[in-house]
Design an enzyme around this catalytic site. Sequence first.
Site, PDB file in Angstrom:
ATOM      1  NE  ARG A  36      -2.503   0.500   3.594  1.00 12.68           N
ATOM      2  CZ  ARG A  36      -1.766   2.011   4.824  1.00 12.68           C
ATOM      3  NH1 ARG A  36      -1.903   2.802   4.472  1.00 12.68           N
ATOM      4  NH2 ARG A  36      -0.911   0.976   5.541  1.00 12.68           N
ATOM      5  CB  ALA A 142       6.892 -12.480   9.105  1.00 12.92           C
ATOM      6  CE  LYS A 193      -3.162 -17.857  15.832  1.00 16.24           C
ATOM      7  NZ  LYS A 193      -2.104 -16.576  15.753  1.00 16.24           N
ATOM      8  NE  ARG A 257       2.469  -7.998  14.170  1.00 17.80           N
ATOM      9  CZ  ARG A 257       2.234  -7.989  12.717  1.00 17.80           C
ATOM     10  NH1 ARG A 257       1.186  -8.381  12.522  1.00 17.80           N
ATOM     11  NH2 ARG A 257       3.427  -8.518  12.012  1.00 17.80           N
ATOM     12  CB  VAL A 281      -2.603  -5.242  12.316  1.00 19.24           C
ATOM     13  CG1 VAL A 281      -3.903  -5.441  13.967  1.00 19.24           C
ATOM     14  CG2 VAL A 281      -3.016  -4.023  11.856  1.00 19.24           C
TER      15      VAL A 281
END
Length: 349
Positions: A36, A142, A193, A257, A281
């Site tokens: 984006r 990631a 989860k 996170r 996020v």
Amino acid sequence: MNQIIDHIAVIGGGAWGTALAQTSRRAGRRVTLWAREPEVARAINATHENPDFLPGVSLDPGLHATADLAEALRGAEAVLVVCPAQALRPVLTTARPLWPGRAPMVICAKGVEQGSGARMSEVATAVLPEAPLAVLSGPTFAREVAEGRPTAVTLACADGALAEALVLALGTRTFRPYASTDVVGAEIGGAVKNVLAIACGVVEGLGLGDNARAALLTRGLAEITRLGRALGARSETLSGLSGLGDLILTATSMQSRNFSLGFALGQGRTLDQVLGERRSVAEGVHTASAVVALAARWAIEMPICAAIHGVLSGDYDVTSAIESLLSRPLRVEGGSESQIHPTAKTATP
């Protein structure tokens, strides 16, 4: 014969989208990544690194990034959609007129839509009903995927042949997708989860110990299973990579996170303070209310998720939330989980 998928578009230039684009290149595919932010796309093309979301990870020079969605989708034979769960509907609405024919969509977002209570596959079907649909979910960080560390995931699609074709397109020696036809199971495990990981982080932040965290993980899996089974998921999916596997990873590591957010809350910080310091996020923050509403719709008890929703919405502080869980009636484990009622003592003569 499985269809051959060679050209892959990835929608989403964050850490997870970049990691999936990188592992798709390792699988020998042509890959175009849509980001984006134009500056993210420029950095990936110029430096072969995503300094904003995956700093320090060298990306394949053949990975092309663009901020032009039409360019990213043009000619793609499969599209990985890797955006935050609450952004899925607007992203797909924008992509719809640009969609490359009947290219399958692989949803890589984990969550439940706020307001509607829709799973990600339901959102996708509502916006793009003509696109064949699959879901990729499982225990993944990631950075580890991008670095080529061994990882296994679930790739679920109602069309078993398409699931196998996507597994062949994305699989490498270190990235191992397992084909499934249980889309609902893959989605529910991945969504719930995140809420449970916040709960485990709170327990860690409060210093309640390993026993408490183990209990929370186990009872959390029971909540995933109750909701998943009510929605039609298979038990083996919920106890597999996209359910139990993802729960263990996300609810036990500060790389998560959601776990790290819960830890900060347990340490006494406010939600606004924690979110104000983050660019990425934590899906559990948005998913908690949607999961609780979905559970209420199906009359499913999910006390841990309800307690975390109460914390995130400001109804409870973390200590009160834990107290509410500890004060619940004792129950039989498994099956109907019926409540155990104390028997009145009678005086002995």
